[in-house]
Write a protein that holds these residues in place. Structure first.
Motif, PDB file in Angstrom:
ATOM      1  N   THR A 316       0.824  -1.199   0.000  1.00 34.04           N
ATOM      2  CA  THR A 316       0.000   0.000   0.000  1.00 34.04           C
ATOM      3  C   THR A 316       0.860   1.251   0.000  1.00 34.04           C
ATOM      4  OG1 THR A 316      -1.730  -1.172   1.211  1.00 34.04           O
ATOM      5  CG2 THR A 316      -1.816   1.235   1.226  1.00 34.04           C
ATOM      6  N   ARG A 317       1.930   1.209   0.777  1.00 33.53           N
ATOM      7  CA  ARG A 317       2.823   2.363   0.806  1.00 33.53           C
ATOM      8  C   ARG A 317       3.562   2.511  -0.518  1.00 33.53           C
ATOM      9  NH1 ARG A 317       7.279   3.809   5.512  1.00 33.53           N
ATOM     10  NH2 ARG A 317       7.900   5.814   4.659  1.00 33.53           N
ATOM     11  N   LEU A 318       3.935   1.391  -1.115  1.00 36.14           N
ATOM     12  CA  LEU A 318       4.568   1.452  -2.428  1.00 36.14           C
ATOM     13  C   LEU A 318       3.634   2.115  -3.435  1.00 36.14           C
ATOM     14  CD1 LEU A 318       6.277  -2.051  -2.827  1.00 36.14           C
ATOM     15  CD2 LEU A 318       7.403   0.172  -2.717  1.00 36.14           C
ATOM     16  N   ALA A 319       2.358   1.720  -3.402  1.00 34.30           N
ATOM     17  CA  ALA A 319       1.385   2.300  -4.324  1.00 34.30           C
ATOM     18  C   ALA A 319       1.213   3.787  -4.062  1.00 34.30           C
ATOM     19  CB  ALA A 319       0.040   1.571  -4.198  1.00 34.30           C
ATOM     20  N   ASP A 320       1.181   4.161  -2.787  1.00 34.61           N
ATOM     21  CA  ASP A 320       0.993   5.562  -2.428  1.00 34.61           C
ATOM     22  C   ASP A 320       2.122   6.431  -2.970  1.00 34.61           C
ATOM     23  OD1 ASP A 320      -0.629   7.482  -0.880  1.00 34.61           O
ATOM     24  OD2 ASP A 320       1.215   7.745   0.254  1.00 34.61           O
ATOM     25  N   GLN A 321       3.344   5.934  -2.878  1.00 34.27           N
ATOM     26  CA  GLN A 321       4.476   6.685  -3.411  1.00 34.27           C
ATOM     27  C   GLN A 321       4.483   6.673  -4.931  1.00 34.27           C
ATOM     28  OE1 GLN A 321       8.065   5.154  -1.686  1.00 34.27           O
ATOM     29  NE2 GLN A 321       7.591   5.904   0.355  1.00 34.27           N
TER      30      GLN A 321
END
Length: 671
Positions: A316-321
């Motif tokens: 999820t954090r990868l997608a957010d970045q």
């Protein structure tokens, strides 16, 4: 005598360092590959006892960097030393591989030598450098540390071997040194027996001549904070310290007594001090010595290392970045003044989750907007998925899922970081009377719609009937929200923004969707044929119109006046409308755009607000603010109510009277 060996620094890179480098690259460095100041820390050498063998195991001579390393003014933590350095981040992997590493290293070594020989600056002794390439799409970071250190010629030799400091210094002297160093240890310092007791005196290394002026050679000791845990190998900082002493004090440093200080938190364990002592000698040297110091990789060869963070990062954090990567690249490569934060903070309410609503939601996510609310009363039908990209075949089964909820769920599936919510609300319309038994439900729907308009910054009107846009138009005007309209024909579309409720200085207020009408919106849904019940358009038209509406919103958000931004004047002849000098960084913020797919062209339209408009005129808005739902119920149920409220009925009457007063000439039919 044996040659002195030194334990080279090993870089220890915290994961937070790569996160901060990513931020610095995107927001500060951008396309620049200039060197940036960096700080690192190292602590005294440590060992741990192996539970199985009982032997001490060295933990390595580490120098550590983390997110805080980019703070150039960072102070030392207790029992640690701060080392200053630089980081140079390359834009491509080819630049990183082809960099002239010898020239980079020699430049750093020359700077250190210049500072220690001319300025006697001992803070330069621990200088380091690191070169990097950050592959932000794959979250791989290529890096190579260098710790420049000078090679003495002739080499330093040790008289005997390294021994425990307890064999050379009394417990009182070591305790005295420990007390004077706590809690802020020094990277380098001088030691001599205390002149006032059994302890020891210490002083900065720069006071070498004065501090040892009356001290016998056998009582002069050079000390340094030693990051090496090896009992017979001192740490890397000693190498440059010896080079400094030989360059600045050549006549009195042929032989030096060295204390490798390793005692920090605990003075000694079981009565044994961990610090080491040795006597080193070297012959006379001339000129600047060569330097070494590139770190070896895990294979023991001189080469770069790779940190692959992708497997350990939260998806999820990868997608957010990742979703913000294109926007940040846009800002630092093309539009430095682009205010991405303002866009991301905008809360958007989409009334209609059909073809226009689905495409608008996708484009909003592309712009980094995180809060999207959809409202629709319909269900997904079998004809929807091919034209409406947030639905698939399974959504049509068992009567179809509610459109708004299904669209919101698909947005979250596409990008978990989006705050997407769907509401099934029936929007009441003029010309569609409310049965007595449904008044309370209609009142609840209106109340919920009012709350949603209050909670959002921009409202998109994306419904498939003209009259369904009336109530949101009134609410948006009354609450002075950004309202954007998109409507489709077969091969034409209209995208427009409603004007602010405030009258701008020196100009007229921009009109709304109903300002060109001289009749109130009425029932357009009853008794329609199949082709009239469905919006028959060219397949590509909806995506063009929806994306244009979103782009219009983003351009408006970048205008310094926001919702009060004036529209450019209509073009004259074949000229195109021009940007304002102090307008949006994205260009024009038109009032209305009418697109024609048959000619593949857009036309700018400017329309002033109409004083008798049934949607945004003050008569309607003030009546709503005073009467609330009662006013709305009259508009829904009573034919001609809105005309009477706005004065359109008098306008119609005057028009009819004018027609009747005309003396029409009638010609006889001649057969």
């Amino acid at each position: 005598m044996p040659v002195v060996q030194f334990a080279q620094f090993s870089s220890l890179v915290q994961p937070t360092f790569w996160h901060e480098l990513t931020r610095v690259k995107l927001e500060v460095l951008k396309l620049s590959d200039a060197s940036v100041p960096l700080t690192a820390t190292y602590a005294a050498g440590r060992t741990v006892k192996d539970r199985n063998t009982g032997q001490e195991v060295a933990l390595g001579s580490n120098i550590t960097v983390g997110a805080e390393s980019f703070d150039d003014k960072r102070g030392p933590a207790p029992h640690t030393i701060v080392a200053k350095g630089t980081i140079k981040n390359y834009n491509t992997i080819e630049d990183f591989k082809n960099a002239d590493k010898r020239a980079i290293f020699n430049e750093a070594a020359d700077e250190i030598w210049e500072r220690i020989t001319k300025d006697h600056d001992t803070s330069a002794l621990n200088r380091f450098l690191v070169i990097t390439f950050a592959d932000l799409k794959k979250y791989k970071y290529y890096y190579w540390f260098a710790f420049p250190a000078f090679v003495a010629q002739p080499l330093w030799e040790i008289d005997g071997d390294w021994s425990s400091a307890s064999q050379q210094f009394s417990d009182a002297q070591l305790s005295s040194i420990h007390k004077q160093l706590e809690p802020s240890v020094k990277p380098y310092f001088l030691v001599r027996p205390s002149q006032n007791g059994d302890g020891a005196d210490i002083a900065p290394i720069e006071e070498f001549a004065a501090f040892f002026s009356n001290t016998p050679l056998e009582s002069q000791t050079i000390a340094f904070f030693d990051p090496s845990p090896d009992p017979s190998t001192p740490g890397w900082p000693l190498r440059n310290l010896l080079a400094y002493l030989r360059a600045v004090y050549p006549s009195s440093t042929n032989s030096v007594r060295v204390l490798c200080w390793r005692d920090t938190e605990v003075a000694h364990e079981g009565g044994l001090w961990k610090s080491r002592f040795g006597v080193l000698t070297a012959g006379p040297s001339e000129g600047k010595p060569n330097a070494v110091g590139w770190e070896k990789n895990p294979q023991g060869k001189l080469g770069a290392r790779i940190a692959d963070l992708a497997p350990m990062m939260d998806p999820t954090r990868l997608a957010d970045q990742a979703v913000d990567l294109n926007l940040k690249l846009m800002r630092w490569r093309i539009l430095p003044a682009l205010n991405l934060e303002k866009i991301a903070e905008t809360k958007c309410l989409l009334l209609g989750a059909g073809t226009l609503g689905c495409y608008a939601a996708r484009t909003l996510m592309g712009w980094g907007i995180r809060n999207i609310t959809l409202v629709d009363y319909g269900r997904v039908s079998f004809s929807n998925p091919v034209r409406q990209p947030l639905f698939e075949f399974d959504d049509c089964l068992n009567g179809g899922k509610p459109k708004a909820e299904a669209a919101a769920a698909r947005l979250k599936k596409i990008f978990p970081g989006v705050n997407a919510v769907g509401h099934s609300i029936s929007i009441p319309m003029p010309g569609h009377p409310i049965p007595p038994g449904s008044v309370e439900q209609t009142k609840a729907d209106v109340k919920k719609l009012e709350a949603l308009v209050d909670a959002h910054d921009a409202i998109f009107l994306l419904m498939d009937s003209r009259e369904s846009r009336w109530l949101p138009t009134v609410l948006g005007t009354a609450k002075n929200k950004i309202v954007l309209n998109a409507a489709l024909g077969f091969d034409t579309f209209l995208v427009m923004r409603h004007g602010s409720r405030h009258e701008p200085e020196g100009g007229k207020r921009l009109g709304c969707y109903y300002c060109n009408d001289i009749v109130a919106p009425a029932d357009s849904l009853t008794d329609r044929t199949l082709d009239e019940m469905c919006t028959v358009t060219r397949p590509g038209l909806a995506s063009i119109a929806a994306s244009t509406a979103v782009e219009l919103l983003v351009s408006l958000l970048q205008h310094p006046l926001g919702i009060d931004a004036p529209a450019p004047p209509p073009a004259v002849g074949n000229e195109q409308p021009r940007d304002e000098p102090n307008g949006s960084v994205l260009g024009l913020v038109p009032h209305q755009l009418r697109g024609f797919l048959a000619q593949f062209r857009n036309m700018h339209i400017l329309g002033a607000a109409y004083s008798k408009c049934t949607g945004c005129s003050e008569q309607v808005v003030k009546a709503y603010e005073e009467q609330g739902f009662d006013l709305l119920l009259k508009a829904f149920n009573e034919t001609g109510f809105l005309e009477r409220l706005t004065g359109l009925d008098e306008l119609h009457k005057a028009g009819e009277e004018a027609l009747e007063a005309v003396d029409w000439d009638e010609e006889d039919d001649d057969f």
